[in-house]
Design a protein around this motif. Structure first.
Motif, PDB file in Angstrom:
ATOM      1  N   HIS A   1     -39.827  -8.749   6.196  1.00  0.00           N
ATOM      2  CA  HIS A   1     -39.006 -10.154   6.815  1.00  0.00           C
ATOM      3  C   HIS A   1     -37.897 -10.576   7.326  1.00  0.00           C
ATOM      4  CE1 HIS A   1     -39.722 -14.958   7.053  1.00  0.00           C
ATOM      5  NE2 HIS A   1     -41.107 -14.782   7.947  1.00  0.00           N
ATOM      6  N   GLN A   2     -37.179 -10.103   5.710  1.00  0.00           N
ATOM      7  CA  GLN A   2     -36.106 -10.656   6.226  1.00  0.00           C
ATOM      8  C   GLN A   2     -34.721  -9.566   7.314  1.00  0.00           C
ATOM      9  OE1 GLN A   2     -35.053 -13.755   4.518  1.00  0.00           O
ATOM     10  NE2 GLN A   2     -33.068 -13.282   5.680  1.00  0.00           N
TER      11      GLN A   2
ATOM     12  N   SER B   1     -36.028 -11.042  10.594  1.00  0.00           N
ATOM     13  CA  SER B   1     -36.194 -12.438  10.830  1.00  0.00           C
ATOM     14  C   SER B   1     -34.319 -12.166  11.450  1.00  0.00           C
ATOM     15  CB  SER B   1     -36.031 -13.356   9.894  1.00  0.00           C
ATOM     16  OG  SER B   1     -35.430 -14.729   9.941  1.00  0.00           O
TER      17      SER B   1
ATOM     18  N   ASN C   1     -40.210 -20.617  16.307  1.00  0.00           N
ATOM     19  CA  ASN C   1     -39.032 -21.039  15.325  1.00  0.00           C
ATOM     20  C   ASN C   1     -39.250 -22.648  15.619  1.00  0.00           C
ATOM     21  OD1 ASN C   1     -37.471 -19.055  13.794  1.00  0.00           O
ATOM     22  ND2 ASN C   1     -37.429 -18.099  15.940  1.00  0.00           N
TER      23      ASN C   1
END
Length: 271
Positions: A14-15, A18, A224
């Motif tokens: 996930h990081q 991102s 976002n």
């Protein structure tokens, strides 16, 4: 238990996604201009690139940075504006140097062809920002004139923004103007195609890159929860890109009779 065991993989993934999305936002906007820069440098010909692209994107991104001081948004969007401003200044520097050099070479060739010994070679007339001649606005002879103009615009709008930061209406309007200016980049191209009843001379690959980039950018804004101005104008930008692609299809399969009018100047988004 199994879900806990997979957590060590899910969180880093996930990081990574991102960070990748943020990186694409920061640098994705300047990618289409890299081959354009290299092509101009290789051919020493800047006729195919309109410096009004630089003008519009400089104004849009300066306003976006000022908007950040009134309402903080995602850091990648702020860095995107900074990177885009640097890129447009580099494009302006190269285009100015190439154009002035070519004008001087044409002047030299004309005197050489005339074989006149009495006439001396004269450089093209210098056009300066400080002349305040609107006929030559954004067609100056030195890169420093463009820098002076950008600094003047930044200083004036920055001062007005500083005095008006407490005004909610001003800050929201500033944000809207920033993204709306950028969203309108494709409209002159759309209108030019309509006038010419053709898309000849326009890079379809470039429009496809705009469409994919604008689509990604708009999805990023929505996911976002960026300020609503970003999402609305992002959708508008995608709509304009799609309209240009529809023109490509329509004028390719249903050729139109050319309109009898003088050629429209190159669009600000035509590369």
């Amino acid at each position: 238990m199994e879900a806990d065991g997979l957590e060590w993989l899910v969180v880093p993934m996930h990081q990574l996604v991102s960070w990748s999305a943020a990186g694409a936002m920061v640098f994705g906007g300047v990618v289409p201009y890299i081959p354009q820069y290299r092509d101009i440098k290789r051919t020493q010909n800047a006729e195919g690139f309109s410096t009004y692209v630089c003008l519009v994107l400089l104004v849009a991104n300066i306003l976006r940075i000022l908007f950040w001081f009134g309402r903080h948004f995602e850091s990648p969007l702020l860095w995107q504006s900074i990177i885009m401003i640097i890129t447009m200044l580099l494009m302006l520097k190269l285009c100015t140097e190439v154009r002035v050099s070519n004008e001087l070479n044409i002047k030299r060739r004309s005197f050489s062809a005339a074989d006149s010994k009495d006439e001396e070679i004269k450089a093209p007339p210098k056009r300066s920002y400080l002349d305040f001649d609107l006929n030559y606005f954004w067609h100056w002879s030195k890169f420093t004139d463009y820098v002076q103009c950008v600094l003047t615009f930044t200083g004036v709008t920055g001062y007005i923004t500083y005095l008006s930061l407490d005004s909610f209406l001003f800050v929201e309007t500033l944000g809207f103007l920033a993204v709306f200016t950028e969203a309108m980049l494709g409209v002159p191209q759309l209108y030019r195609n309509y006038q010419n009843r053709s898309t000849d001379g326009m890079s379809v690959k470039m429009v496809l890159m705009w469409t994919s980039g604008d689509t990604f950018k708009t999805v990023y804004f929505i996911l976002n929860q960026a300020p609503f101005q970003f999402s609305i104008c992002g959708l508008l930008q995608v709509f304009v890109d799609m309209a240009i692609l529809l023109q490509v299809y329509f004028y390719s399969y249903y050729p139109q009779k050319p309109a009898s009018h003088t050629a429209h100047p190159a669009s600000t988004k035509a590369l």
